[in-house]
Design an enzyme around this catalytic site. Structure first.
Site, PDB file in Angstrom:
ATOM      1  NE  ARG A 113      -3.488   0.789   2.826  1.00  0.00           N
ATOM      2  CZ  ARG A 113      -4.680   1.217   2.484  1.00  0.00           C
ATOM      3  NH1 ARG A 113      -5.446   0.461   1.751  1.00  0.00           N
ATOM      4  NH2 ARG A 113      -5.127   2.393   2.858  1.00  0.00           N
ATOM      5  NE  ARG A 169       4.301   9.006  -5.534  1.00  0.00           N
ATOM      6  CZ  ARG A 169       3.433   9.419  -4.628  1.00  0.00           C
ATOM      7  NH1 ARG A 169       3.764  10.368  -3.787  1.00  0.00           N
ATOM      8  NH2 ARG A 169       2.248   8.887  -4.586  1.00  0.00           N
ATOM      9  NE  ARG A 198      -3.779  -5.261  15.428  1.00  0.00           N
ATOM     10  CZ  ARG A 198      -3.259  -5.434  16.639  1.00  0.00           C
ATOM     11  NH1 ARG A 198      -3.409  -6.587  17.286  1.00  0.00           N
ATOM     12  NH2 ARG A 198      -2.613  -4.448  17.222  1.00  0.00           N
ATOM     13  NE  ARG A 213      -4.074   6.302  11.242  1.00  0.00           N
ATOM     14  CZ  ARG A 213      -4.349   5.696  10.104  1.00  0.00           C
ATOM     15  NH1 ARG A 213      -3.563   5.867   9.058  1.00  0.00           N
ATOM     16  NH2 ARG A 213      -5.392   4.893   9.973  1.00  0.00           N
ATOM     17  CD  GLU A 249      -6.335   6.277  13.753  1.00  0.00           C
ATOM     18  OE1 GLU A 249      -5.825   5.212  13.311  1.00  0.00           O
ATOM     19  OE2 GLU A 249      -6.879   7.108  13.015  1.00  0.00           O
ATOM     20  CE1 TYR A 284      -8.502  -1.130   5.975  1.00  0.00           C
ATOM     21  CE2 TYR A 284      -6.568  -0.831   4.608  1.00  0.00           C
ATOM     22  CZ  TYR A 284      -7.465  -0.353   5.526  1.00  0.00           C
ATOM     23  OH  TYR A 284      -7.339   0.926   6.006  1.00  0.00           O
ATOM     24  CG  ASP A 339      -8.423   1.749  -0.262  1.00  0.00           C
ATOM     25  OD1 ASP A 339      -8.257   1.736   0.966  1.00  0.00           O
ATOM     26  OD2 ASP A 339      -7.499   1.705  -1.089  1.00  0.00           O
TER      27      ASP A 339
HETATM   28  N1  UDP Z   1       3.049   1.956   7.205  1.00  0.00           N
HETATM   29  C1  UDP Z   1       4.281   2.177   7.790  1.00  0.00           C
HETATM   30  N2  UDP Z   1       4.608   3.419   8.248  1.00  0.00           N
HETATM   31  C2  UDP Z   1       3.761   4.462   8.149  1.00  0.00           C
HETATM   32  C3  UDP Z   1       2.502   4.257   7.544  1.00  0.00           C
HETATM   33  C4  UDP Z   1       2.167   2.990   7.086  1.00  0.00           C
HETATM   34  O1  UDP Z   1       5.059   1.252   7.899  1.00  0.00           O
HETATM   35  O2  UDP Z   1       4.103   5.557   8.606  1.00  0.00           O
HETATM   36  C5  UDP Z   1       2.696   0.588   6.717  1.00  0.00           C
HETATM   37  C6  UDP Z   1       2.069  -0.251   7.798  1.00  0.00           C
HETATM   38  O3  UDP Z   1       2.522  -1.571   7.653  1.00  0.00           O
HETATM   39  C7  UDP Z   1       0.594  -0.167   7.505  1.00  0.00           C
HETATM   40  C8  UDP Z   1       0.556  -0.073   5.987  1.00  0.00           C
HETATM   41  O4  UDP Z   1       1.751   0.652   5.663  1.00  0.00           O
HETATM   42  O5  UDP Z   1      -0.100  -1.278   7.979  1.00  0.00           O
HETATM   43  C9  UDP Z   1      -0.660   0.649   5.437  1.00  0.00           C
HETATM   44  O6  UDP Z   1      -0.822   1.880   6.105  1.00  0.00           O
HETATM   45  P1  UDP Z   1      -1.903   2.958   5.767  1.00  0.00           P
HETATM   46  O7  UDP Z   1      -1.679   4.091   6.703  1.00  0.00           O
HETATM   47  O8  UDP Z   1      -1.900   3.221   4.317  1.00  0.00           O
HETATM   48  O9  UDP Z   1      -3.262   2.215   6.099  1.00  0.00           O
HETATM   49  P2  UDP Z   1      -4.593   2.797   6.727  1.00  0.00           P
HETATM   50  O10 UDP Z   1      -4.564   2.402   8.143  1.00  0.00           O
HETATM   51  O11 UDP Z   1      -4.571   4.280   6.572  1.00  0.00           O
HETATM   52  O12 UDP Z   1      -5.662   2.153   5.958  1.00  0.00           O
END
Ligand code: UDP
Length: 371
Positions: free
Chosen positions: A171, A175, A248, A279, A299, A347, A349
């Site tokens: 995900r 870049r 989770r 976060r 969270e 999961y 979107d």
């Molecule tokens: N991830 C990470 N560091 C970050 C943000 C995300 O390693 O700062 C990894 C982590 O394994 C996570 C995955 O990327 O489970 C997807 O995160 P994202 O925030 O895109 O998922 P959301 O919870 O927002 O759906």
């Protein structure tokens, strides 16, 4: 029968299905366990701020059809998700891009960043990544992995990165341009007026009963409709008879602060293991809010247990195999169809949820015509 469809769950999937079925002349009844519609995209307005009660939702899609569809029910603002990661006192832009690399290594060009990452990857000697740790290391090298991935991922999933499947990390884009847009999608934004209003519009003209737990009243509800669209947990529907699927859960600690601007960004990820939350969301920044106070949510990720709200399916091999068994069971019956993130144990979107609901509605109504 009083209704063509009984839709269990007033979230995005159920609401899109209801809207489309209604348009085709079908009569639907939506029942919802909670005291509000909109499922996990529910927003509650507090002092002019749309608070995302069940986690931040940013709409993004590359599918022009889905974008056009959803824009009929809301106008979207120009929000672009650009989270910031905080590791101890260091701040980095996400997703991993030239801003991140330049801050991490004091370099300026893509060539320099690529050389550093390549040399860190070469040192590891991983040929076929077997788990998330190896996958991440072989994509971004040790520095980015240790500062920005390891701690966050282990908090989020409650598991060691070596015990997690590699696909989770896919995900996260990588870049070599100075581009902080988290998503690669063509269309993105937040519905002006909030998601609750959007779902309200989708449900316009459909009967909705709140505070009704389908599983407690299935005896009375089932005979009301020809068919059931179930968007809750598929294992719970079958009373966990084949086993319990893992999820989770997330706990939100939300507070209003007497200041205009707490963190200067909607999303700040705390990527070190020692900070207990993953976060902090500052809701007003999704809408460029200028209110005198602000509302933030910390969270905390936890393992789901019965009674908690499920958020993320844990799509490892064991759970996926168990889900397959439930799916086969579901397909052997004709009255109930499962959909949405919980019904599909995937999961999704939001754009995928909408696409799946539209597809289901299409195939349902085609079947009807064929009868
Ligand atoms: N991830 C990470 N560091 C970050 C943000 C995300 O390693 O700062 C990894 C982590 O394994 C996570 C995955 O990327 O489970 C997807 O995160 P994202 O925030 O895109 O998922 P959301 O919870 O927002 O759906």
């Amino acid at each position: 029968m009083k209704y063509d469809y009984l839709i269990v769950g007033a979230g995005l999937f159920g609401a899109v299905f209801a809207q489309e079925a209604k348009k085709k002349g079908k009569k639907c009844l939506v029942v919802e366990r909670r005291n509000h519609i909109a499922g996990n995209v529910y927003c509650e307005e507090i002092h002019g701020i749309q608070v995302h009660r069940y986690g931040a939702h940013i709409f993004h899609t590359s599918d022009r059809k889905i974008w056009d569809y959803i824009c009929r029910f809301a106008e979207f603002n120009h929000y672009i998700n650009s989270p910031v990661a905080r590791y101890k006192d260091e701040l980095y832009n996400l997703p991993f891009n030239m801003n991140t690399f330049s801050r991490m290594w004091g370099i300026a060009t893509p060539g320099e960043a690529q050389d550093i990452i390549a040399s860190q990857i070469a040192d590891l000697g991983i040929t076929e990544p077997k788990n998330l740790e190896e996958q991440a290391l072989s994509l971004v090298g040790r520095d980015v992995y240790e500062k920005l991935i390891k701690g966050y991922t282990e908090k989020q999933w409650g598991r060691d990165c070596r015990d997690l499947p590699a696909f989770i990390i896919k995900r996260l884009p990588l870049r070599f341009t100075y581009d902080n847009n988290y998503f690669n999608d063509r269309f993105q934004g937040i519905p002006i007026g909030g998601y609750t209003r959007l779902v309200e519009r989708l449900l316009d003209g459909t009967e909705v009963r709140l505070n009704v737990d389908y599983l407690e009243h299935r005896g009375e509800l089932d005979p009301l409709a020809d068919k059931i669209i179930y968007t809750g947990m598929i294992d719970q529907f079958y009373d966990y008879e084949l086993g319990v699927l893992q999820y989770r859960s997330v706990r939100f600690e939300t507070e209003e602060l007497d200041m205009e601007n707490f963190q200067g960004n909607a999303v700040v990820n705390y990527t070190e293991r020692e900070v207990p939350y993953t976060r902090i969301i500052e809701h007003k920044h999704f809408e460029f809010g200028k209110q005198p106070t602000t509302i933030i949510s910390r969270e905390y990720s936890s393992e789901w247990k019965r009674g908690d709200e499920p958020y993320y399916p844990v799509n490892d091999a064991r759970n996926n195999a168990l889900y397959e068994q439930y799916r086969e069971k579901a397909q052997s019956g004709t009255k109930v169809v499962f959909g949405g993130r919980l019904g599909g144990y995937k999961y999704y979107d939001m754009d995928k949820v909408i696409a799946a609901a539209l597809e289901l509605c299409d195939s349902e109504l085609r079947q009807e015509e064929g009868k």
